[in-house]
Design a protein around this motif. Sequence first.
Motif, PDB file in Angstrom:
ATOM      1  N   ASN A 112      -3.706  -1.261  -1.610  1.00 42.77           N
ATOM      2  CA  ASN A 112      -4.742  -0.272  -1.922  1.00 42.77           C
ATOM      3  C   ASN A 112      -4.565   0.270  -3.345  1.00 42.77           C
ATOM      4  O   ASN A 112      -4.723   1.467  -3.595  1.00 42.77           O
ATOM      5  CB  ASN A 112      -4.760   0.864  -0.894  1.00 42.77           C
ATOM      6  N   PHE A 113      -4.241  -0.631  -4.277  1.00 40.36           N
ATOM      7  CA  PHE A 113      -4.180  -0.248  -5.682  1.00 40.36           C
ATOM      8  C   PHE A 113      -5.557   0.200  -6.159  1.00 40.36           C
ATOM      9  O   PHE A 113      -6.590  -0.145  -5.572  1.00 40.36           O
ATOM     10  CB  PHE A 113      -3.734  -1.431  -6.547  1.00 40.36           C
ATOM     11  N   LYS A 114      -5.582   0.957  -7.236  1.00 42.54           N
ATOM     12  CA  LYS A 114      -6.855   1.264  -7.881  1.00 42.54           C
ATOM     13  C   LYS A 114      -7.545  -0.038  -8.260  1.00 42.54           C
ATOM     14  O   LYS A 114      -6.895  -1.071  -8.450  1.00 42.54           O
ATOM     15  CB  LYS A 114      -6.633   2.132  -9.120  1.00 42.54           C
ATOM     16  N   PHE A 115      -8.838   0.002  -8.376  1.00 46.33           N
ATOM     17  CA  PHE A 115      -9.620  -1.207  -8.629  1.00 46.33           C
ATOM     18  C   PHE A 115      -9.054  -1.970  -9.831  1.00 46.33           C
ATOM     19  O   PHE A 115      -8.887  -1.404 -10.911  1.00 46.33           O
ATOM     20  CB  PHE A 115     -11.078  -0.831  -8.887  1.00 46.33           C
ATOM     21  N   GLY A 116      -8.738  -3.220  -9.627  1.00 42.37           N
ATOM     22  CA  GLY A 116      -8.168  -4.061 -10.685  1.00 42.37           C
ATOM     23  C   GLY A 116      -6.661  -3.988 -10.777  1.00 42.37           C
ATOM     24  O   GLY A 116      -6.041  -4.798 -11.488  1.00 42.37           O
ATOM     25  N   GLY A 117      -6.037  -3.046 -10.050  1.00 45.75           N
ATOM     26  CA  GLY A 117      -4.595  -2.873 -10.152  1.00 45.75           C
ATOM     27  C   GLY A 117      -3.811  -4.050  -9.604  1.00 45.75           C
ATOM     28  O   GLY A 117      -2.798  -4.459 -10.182  1.00 45.75           O
ATOM     29  N   ALA A 118      -4.261  -4.596  -8.483  1.00 47.74           N
ATOM     30  CA  ALA A 118      -3.553  -5.728  -7.894  1.00 47.74           C
ATOM     31  C   ALA A 118      -3.547  -6.909  -8.855  1.00 47.74           C
ATOM     32  O   ALA A 118      -2.517  -7.586  -9.029  1.00 47.74           O
ATOM     33  CB  ALA A 118      -4.200  -6.114  -6.564  1.00 47.74           C
ATOM     34  N   GLU A 119      -4.678  -7.169  -9.493  1.00 47.93           N
ATOM     35  CA  GLU A 119      -4.770  -8.277 -10.449  1.00 47.93           C
ATOM     36  C   GLU A 119      -3.884  -8.006 -11.669  1.00 47.93           C
ATOM     37  O   GLU A 119      -3.208  -8.912 -12.180  1.00 47.93           O
ATOM     38  CB  GLU A 119      -6.219  -8.468 -10.887  1.00 47.93           C
ATOM     39  N   LYS A 120      -3.842  -6.750 -12.100  1.00 46.60           N
ATOM     40  CA  LYS A 120      -2.994  -6.367 -13.235  1.00 46.60           C
ATOM     41  C   LYS A 120      -1.523  -6.671 -12.940  1.00 46.60           C
ATOM     42  O   LYS A 120      -0.767  -7.097 -13.824  1.00 46.60           O
ATOM     43  CB  LYS A 120      -3.182  -4.882 -13.526  1.00 46.60           C
ATOM     44  N   SER A 153       0.826  -1.212   0.000  1.00 45.03           N
ATOM     45  CA  SER A 153       0.000   0.000   0.000  1.00 45.03           C
ATOM     46  C   SER A 153       0.858   1.259   0.000  1.00 45.03           C
ATOM     47  O   SER A 153       2.072   1.218   0.198  1.00 45.03           O
ATOM     48  CB  SER A 153      -0.922  -0.003   1.219  1.00 45.03           C
ATOM     49  N   ARG A 154       0.189   2.377  -0.193  1.00 49.79           N
ATOM     50  CA  ARG A 154       0.885   3.656  -0.194  1.00 49.79           C
ATOM     51  C   ARG A 154      -0.043   4.741   0.340  1.00 49.79           C
ATOM     52  O   ARG A 154      -1.229   4.525   0.531  1.00 49.79           O
ATOM     53  CB  ARG A 154       1.350   4.008  -1.618  1.00 49.79           C
ATOM     54  N   VAL A 155       0.496   5.892   0.563  1.00 48.21           N
ATOM     55  CA  VAL A 155      -0.153   7.096   1.107  1.00 48.21           C
ATOM     56  C   VAL A 155      -0.471   6.889   2.588  1.00 48.21           C
ATOM     57  O   VAL A 155       0.449   6.880   3.395  1.00 48.21           O
ATOM     58  CB  VAL A 155      -1.359   7.545   0.264  1.00 48.21           C
TER      59      VAL A 155
END
Length: 402
Positions: free
Chosen positions: A101-109, A19-21
């Motif tokens: 906490n990636f943008k939606f779908g980011g983790a899967e990408k 995660s970040r921020v």
Amino acid sequence: MSNETPKLPLDGVRVLDLSRVLAGPMCAMALADLGAEVIKVEHPGRGDDTRDWGLRIGKTETAYFNSANRNKESICLDLGTADGQAIARDLAARSDIVIQNFKFGGAEKFGVGYEQLREANPKLIYCSISGYDRTGPEAARPGYDLVIQGEAGLTALNGERGQAPLKFGVAAVDMFTGMYATQAILAALFDRQRGGPGRHIEMALFDCGLMITAYYGLEALLLNEDPPKYGNAHPSIIPYGIFDAEDGPMVVAVGNNAQFDRFCRGVIDRPDLADDERFKTNLGRGKNRDALVPEIHAELKRRKRKDLLERLSAAGIPCGEVLGLLEALKSERAIEGGLVTEQPHPLAGSAHVLAPPYRFDGQRPPVRLPPPQLGQHTEAVLKQVLGLSPERLSELRAKGVL
């Protein structure tokens, strides 16, 4: 009492912090404070966004970054590369908890979604933090604390009567979401210890923002309209808030009718207010707030703060000075409590880092690791956890993966 640091509850637990921020890093830091080994994964070039927010410390840290990243190790990994993704999956396979906490779908990408990781690690506790319900129509909307404060009604309850919407001074939604996420992770970890399964925990900033409305939110539903704003006063307890003495602001918190009687007779020398039928009960004081509060303000304004604090304390009424932020951090209370530490820094010489807020067996957990420099622990972690050779590390570094 022994001077040895007690073994912390999460000693031996490994967390992969993707995660970040703020919300995710706050959650990971809470787990780190409790003894977990936390590996923070950052992009090789820029790192966590907050490394560029606020006041600079050294070359890659800021006060903002440091507030959410003590007791962690930082590794640099480009998740946009196949090698980077493979390393992240290998680390997740050897971890107990993953936070993202990636943008939606980011983790899967990036190949690190829950379903992609659980195959190799069925007992994994995986926490996804997003702005909104991941199963709803707003799943893809990015989540920002201020936006959520507005949408959850939080800015509508802050400030004085007639004042425009006002945000909290800190990113309260992010911070509460991080703490709620920690609670959920600890519950899942406890259940796993009893033989339970791995879990996918989903947290939404909006959900947590709405929870923060607490009793204000329930009153709004009862009234079927927004409750009045009371600024520094309390919506239902009077007098309870910030008042000006002759020489500075102070907090007075009269919590019940007996305290109010002592306040009137022994603090402000106004027995007539204590005997007034309008003010004898808290419900009455609430109903007649506009008649009572100006009288109290006037009486307190005529007296020195030190004298008032002594009188209030003698009467058993909660009270205190209103300090500036720097005053509070440098107060004897904060220093004696060990709440502000000074950690060595290779470039800045030293940096202030707040300590964990709890104690175990009478001792506060130490700041075991100061907030890390960007990529400070890359080689050490990948050697120790994954057994990568120096040659492989050099190869990955040459390819820009690390």
